[in-house]
Design a protein around this motif. Structure first.
Motif, PDB file in Angstrom:
ATOM      1  N   LYS A 139       0.844  -1.197   0.000  1.00 50.04           N
ATOM      2  CA  LYS A 139       0.000   0.000   0.000  1.00 50.04           C
ATOM      3  C   LYS A 139       0.877   1.243   0.000  1.00 50.04           C
ATOM      4  O   LYS A 139       1.943   1.273   0.610  1.00 50.04           O
ATOM      5  N   SER A 140       0.409   2.277  -0.671  1.00 46.30           N
ATOM      6  CA  SER A 140       1.105   3.560  -0.732  1.00 46.30           C
ATOM      7  C   SER A 140       0.876   4.328   0.573  1.00 46.30           C
ATOM      8  O   SER A 140      -0.094   4.081   1.286  1.00 46.30           O
ATOM      9  N   ASP A 141       1.753   5.270   0.851  1.00 45.82           N
ATOM     10  CA  ASP A 141       1.585   6.154   2.000  1.00 45.82           C
ATOM     11  C   ASP A 141       0.668   7.325   1.682  1.00 45.82           C
ATOM     12  O   ASP A 141       0.404   8.159   2.544  1.00 45.82           O
ATOM     13  N   LEU A 142       0.184   7.408   0.448  1.00 46.03           N
ATOM     14  CA  LEU A 142      -0.719   8.485   0.045  1.00 46.03           C
ATOM     15  C   LEU A 142      -2.047   8.367   0.799  1.00 46.03           C
ATOM     16  O   LEU A 142      -2.390   7.285   1.289  1.00 46.03           O
ATOM     17  N   PRO A 143      -2.815   9.446   0.881  1.00 44.79           N
ATOM     18  CA  PRO A 143      -4.119   9.379   1.552  1.00 44.79           C
ATOM     19  C   PRO A 143      -4.984   8.271   0.958  1.00 44.79           C
ATOM     20  O   PRO A 143      -5.051   8.099  -0.257  1.00 44.79           O
ATOM     21  N   GLY A 144      -5.614   7.526   1.832  1.00 47.83           N
ATOM     22  CA  GLY A 144      -6.435   6.396   1.400  1.00 47.83           C
ATOM     23  C   GLY A 144      -5.639   5.123   1.233  1.00 47.83           C
ATOM     24  O   GLY A 144      -6.190   4.060   1.015  1.00 47.83           O
ATOM     25  N   HIS A 145      -4.332   5.210   1.292  1.00 49.08           N
ATOM     26  CA  HIS A 145      -3.422   4.068   1.150  1.00 49.08           C
ATOM     27  C   HIS A 145      -3.766   3.179  -0.046  1.00 49.08           C
ATOM     28  O   HIS A 145      -4.091   2.004   0.104  1.00 49.08           O
ATOM     29  N   PRO A 146      -3.711   3.753  -1.269  1.00 43.35           N
ATOM     30  CA  PRO A 146      -4.038   2.949  -2.454  1.00 43.35           C
ATOM     31  C   PRO A 146      -3.033   1.815  -2.662  1.00 43.35           C
ATOM     32  O   PRO A 146      -1.889   1.885  -2.211  1.00 43.35           O
ATOM     33  N   ILE A 147      -3.483   0.806  -3.368  1.00 44.65           N
ATOM     34  CA  ILE A 147      -2.658  -0.368  -3.659  1.00 44.65           C
ATOM     35  C   ILE A 147      -1.565   0.016  -4.649  1.00 44.65           C
ATOM     36  O   ILE A 147      -1.798   0.768  -5.600  1.00 44.65           O
ATOM     37  N   LEU A 148      -0.374  -0.527  -4.431  1.00 46.31           N
ATOM     38  CA  LEU A 148       0.745  -0.362  -5.362  1.00 46.31           C
ATOM     39  C   LEU A 148       0.841  -1.615  -6.230  1.00 46.31           C
ATOM     40  O   LEU A 148       0.602  -2.733  -5.749  1.00 46.31           O
ATOM     41  N   TYR A 149       1.207  -1.424  -7.503  1.00 45.33           N
ATOM     42  CA  TYR A 149       1.318  -2.544  -8.435  1.00 45.33           C
ATOM     43  C   TYR A 149       2.738  -2.652  -8.979  1.00 45.33           C
ATOM     44  O   TYR A 149       3.425  -1.653  -9.170  1.00 45.33           O
ATOM     45  N   LYS A 150       3.146  -3.907  -9.238  1.00 43.34           N
ATOM     46  CA  LYS A 150       4.460  -4.200  -9.814  1.00 43.34           C
ATOM     47  C   LYS A 150       4.294  -5.302 -10.859  1.00 43.34           C
ATOM     48  O   LYS A 150       3.297  -6.027 -10.852  1.00 43.34           O
ATOM     49  N   THR A 151       5.299  -5.440 -11.697  1.00 45.66           N
ATOM     50  CA  THR A 151       5.320  -6.545 -12.647  1.00 45.66           C
ATOM     51  C   THR A 151       5.753  -7.818 -11.919  1.00 45.66           C
ATOM     52  O   THR A 151       6.300  -7.766 -10.830  1.00 45.66           O
ATOM     53  N   THR A 152       5.511  -8.958 -12.563  1.00 46.07           N
ATOM     54  CA  THR A 152       5.841 -10.257 -11.967  1.00 46.07           C
ATOM     55  C   THR A 152       6.902 -10.968 -12.803  1.00 46.07           C
ATOM     56  O   THR A 152       7.278 -10.510 -13.884  1.00 46.07           O
ATOM     57  N   ASP A 153       7.335 -12.121 -12.308  1.00 45.65           N
ATOM     58  CA  ASP A 153       8.245 -12.958 -13.087  1.00 45.65           C
ATOM     59  C   ASP A 153       7.559 -13.452 -14.360  1.00 45.65           C
ATOM     60  O   ASP A 153       8.209 -13.630 -15.392  1.00 45.65           O
ATOM     61  N   ASP A 154       6.245 -13.660 -14.294  1.00 41.52           N
ATOM     62  CA  ASP A 154       5.499 -14.061 -15.496  1.00 41.52           C
ATOM     63  C   ASP A 154       5.555 -12.960 -16.562  1.00 41.52           C
ATOM     64  O   ASP A 154       5.580 -13.246 -17.760  1.00 41.52           O
ATOM     65  N   PHE A 155       5.570 -11.703 -16.134  1.00 44.90           N
ATOM     66  CA  PHE A 155       5.742 -10.580 -17.060  1.00 44.90           C
ATOM     67  C   PHE A 155       7.078 -10.721 -17.788  1.00 44.90           C
ATOM     68  O   PHE A 155       7.146 -10.593 -19.008  1.00 44.90           O
ATOM     69  N   LEU A 156       8.137 -10.976 -17.016  1.00 47.86           N
ATOM     70  CA  LEU A 156       9.465 -11.138 -17.616  1.00 47.86           C
ATOM     71  C   LEU A 156       9.460 -12.304 -18.609  1.00 47.86           C
ATOM     72  O   LEU A 156       9.976 -12.176 -19.722  1.00 47.86           O
ATOM     73  N   ASP A 157       8.864 -13.433 -18.205  1.00 53.23           N
ATOM     74  CA  ASP A 157       8.791 -14.609 -19.083  1.00 53.23           C
ATOM     75  C   ASP A 157       8.016 -14.297 -20.356  1.00 53.23           C
ATOM     76  O   ASP A 157       8.429 -14.672 -21.457  1.00 53.23           O
TER      77      ASP A 157
END
Length: 185
Positions: A132-150
């Motif tokens: 979660k982000s430290d921004l107001p409302g604590h929105p979800i943070l997203y990242k790529t996965t190993d499947d993305f790399l594959d």
């Protein structure tokens, strides 16, 4: 009003709506809002419906029915559904070069709502929630996965092309120019 509520919940996607938000948008009393929500819930409980109205936390959302899960899994396993749309590729590029990133920032960079495509990328395992982000409302943070790399044949994220060295052709530049011309010009 039932159709309007259904449309509102569809547009909100994963964000859903609280009873107070529905009351405000539809200018209804709390009692009338609860009746409307109940009517829609009953409508979705019919056997021939693929969605259900779920109350998660203090938010109402449209969700898929658990009893149809095996079909959703088949859809995600189908090789034809692994073809990525232009919107999906845009989101993946934004996340890959800016991770971790919130959905709001993705939407801001694209200029359109990304919730539905983002959901598909999460379901396909190309993106994941990364806290979660430290921004107001604590929105979800997203990242790529190993499947993305594959999927893209990369060993590490460092194998991504340097974005500053990507050339934009004249034809691609035209995509960003408006076809609108002011008559006074």
């Amino acid at each position: 009003m039932e159709g309007i509520l259904e449309g509102l919940l569809y547009v909100q996607g994963d964000n859903g709506l609280t009873l107070k938000e529905i009351m405000s948008i539809l200018s209804l009393s709390e009692e009338d809002t609860k009746k409307l929500v109940y009517q829609l819930k009953i409508h979705y409980e019919e056997e021939n419906r693929g969605l259900r109205l779920s109350y998660l936390g203090n938010t109402l959302k449209l969700t898929t029915k658990q009893e149809h899960k095996e079909y959703y899994e088949k859809l995600l396993e189908n090789p034809r559904t692994h073809i990525l749309s232009q919107a999906a590729l845009e989101i993946l590029a934004i996340v890959a070069y800016n991770e971790p990133i919130t959905r709001a920032k993705i939407d801001e960079m694209r200029g359109v709502d990304s919730v539905f495509v983002l959901r598909k990328l999460l379901a396909k395992g190309l993106l994941k929630e990364a806290g979660k982000s430290d921004l107001p409302g604590h929105p979800i943070l997203y990242k790529t996965t190993d499947d993305f790399l594959d999927y893209f044949g990369l060993s590490t994220k460092e194998d991504l092309p340097d974005i500053s060295q990507i050339e934009v052709t004249d034809q691609e530049k035209d995509l960003f120019r408006s076809n609108y011309h002011n008559e006074k010009e």
